[in-house]
Design an enzyme around this catalytic site. Structure first.
Site, short mmCIF file in Angstrom:
data_model
loop_
_atom_site.label_atom_id
_atom_site.label_comp_id
_atom_site.label_asym_id
_atom_site.label_seq_id
_atom_site.Cartn_x
_atom_site.Cartn_y
_atom_site.Cartn_z
N ASP A 1 0.82 -1.21 0.00
CA ASP A 1 0.00 0.00 0.00
C ASP A 1 0.86 1.26 0.00
OD1 ASP A 1 -2.05 1.82 0.32
OD2 ASP A 1 -2.28 1.44 2.47
N ASP B 1 -1.89 6.18 -5.06
CA ASP B 1 -2.16 5.26 -3.96
C ASP B 1 -2.56 3.88 -4.50
OD1 ASP B 1 -2.99 3.93 -1.69
OD2 ASP B 1 -4.69 5.25 -1.27
#
Ligand SMILES: *[C@@H]1O[C@H](CO)[C@@H](O)[C@H](O)[C@H]1NC(C)=O
Length: 394
Positions: A91, A279
């Protein structure tokens, strides 16, 4: 003798500078899986009810940044000596690593746990940590050990003395998921308790060839648990990515945050400087409500308030979603921003209205953008590079 010694040191120096190609595993986000099963609306209501019931707890949790249901790209890591394996979310929108620990309550059932007593390199830290997610929190205590990117059966990138979270409780919606933990790749300043994230720790120790990592996300449709791209630590990815189109300086080295100056789709366009983040941990593109509504409108998509999603006929002709960054326009093709969730002729516009409550980034360039363009995270020079993905279907 002295020259030999210097030559040896130089040689060791070269050997220790590493590059690792970390193969990802793709599976549909929980969000898309729930949409497919017709459960997403109920989940959205459940999360809103939680927020309404606990305003203080959720006050500083921006909706959808770091939301658990959004993760799609996972990778294998090991922790300790001998190595204990975990499957974690990779992530770039967060900065902490955590995995389930031996004292975890019922929330961890079915997941592998890290047993520090079986690791000869483990050192206890003991400080407590807690991270709030959209539907609950994960918490535990800190420890330090060797964290290695990659599976034990493959080439690995070991990072000694990495501090990470050992969970005693995990968020409710984590339970049903294949992922066992999260590995955040953003900057230390974003990390809860400012714990140095594993990759930043590798850079600080001079382990990487260059202080960069390149993300190539493969477009996989609805196939699950299949290869899903590659993270290249320490180098560019010249196999899966074309030449870099341009670099954009980071406006904030917390998230990978920079300025985008316009968004366009069909007849709708807006020119304005926005703070945006790249992201990998967000499966859709998030932006200000009015702009997302304008883009959806131009696409002929309709908003369903019960599940806060934009629906459109799969068959409509669609143009590219264009994002201006610096002096370049990056065009996202429909294959990357339209999701077929198996509802007959109805598809989903992979975008959501995102309220940043006046602080932090106002856009999240999630997986639809990153599948179209490889993202080079240049940590050393605090800039992002963008290159076309060479995958044929994108
Ligand atoms: C990665 O982890 C998954 C889940 O534990 C496992 O099935 C897979 O074989 C691992 N990959 C490699 C290359 O070891």
């Amino acid at each position: 003798m002295r020259t030999t010694f210097i030559a040896l040191v130089a040689l060791l120096g070269l050997c220790s500078a590493a590059v690792l190609q970390h193969k990802l595993i793709f599976r549909e986000s929980q969000k898309i899986q729930m949409m497919r099963r017709g459960e997403w609306g109920a989940y959205v209501q459940h999360k809103e009810a939680l927020r309404d019931a606990n305003p203080a707890v959720y006050a500083n949790v921006p909706q959808n940044v770091n939301d658990y249901g959004d993760f799609e790209y996972l990778g294998n890591i090991t922790i300790g000596t001998p190595p204990q394996p975990f499957l974690v979310v990779l992530d770039t929108g967060s900065a902490n690593l955590w995995v389930p620990g031996p004292n975890c309550d019922g929330s961890c059932v079915g997941k592998r746990i890290f047993d520090s007593q079986k690791s000869t390199t483990f050192q206890i830290d003991g400080k407590p940590w807690s991270i709030q997610y959209g539907s609950g929190n994960a918490k535990g205590y800190l420890g330090q050990d060797t964290v290695a990117f990659g599976a034990a059966t493959e080439k690995q990138l070991p990072v000694p003395k990495t501090t990470f979270g050992i969970a005693t409780h995990i968020s409710a919606d984590f339970k049903s998921d294949a992922a066992e933990g999260i590995l955040g790749l953003a900057f230390t300043s974003l990390a809860v308790d400012h714990v140095v994230p594993p990759l930043i720790n590798a850079i600080n120790q001079g382990i990487l060839d260059q202080p960069i990592f390149t993300v190539w996300l493969e477009h996989k449709g609805s196939a699950n648990n299949v290869g899903g791209g590659v993270f290249t630590y320490g180098a560019l990815d010249t196999t899966n990515c074309g030449d870099i189109i341009a670099y954009q300086p980071l406006s904030s080295a917390t998230y990978y945050q920079f300025v985008a100056s316009g968004f366009k789709l069909g007849s709708y366009s807006i020119t304005k400087n926005y703070q945006v983040i790249s992201d990998t941990g967000t499966s859709f593109i998030g932006g200000p409500k009015a702009v997302i509504a304008g883009l959806a409108d131009a696409l002929g998509a309709t908003y369903h308030s019960d599940d806060q999603s934009y629906y459109l006929p799969c068959a409509t002709a669609k143009g590219t979603l264009d994002v201006t960054i610096g002096s370049n326009v990056y065009s996202i093709k429909p294959v990357n921003y339209i999701v077929d969730v198996g509802m007959g002729d109805t598809c989903i516009f992979a975008a959501f209205a995102f309220n940043n409550f006046g602080f932090g980034p106002s856009w999240i360039l999630g997986d639809p953008f990153i599948r179209q363009y490889c993202n080079v995270h240049d940590i050393g020079q605090q800039r992002m590079g963008f290159a076309p993905s060479l995958q044929a279907s994108t």
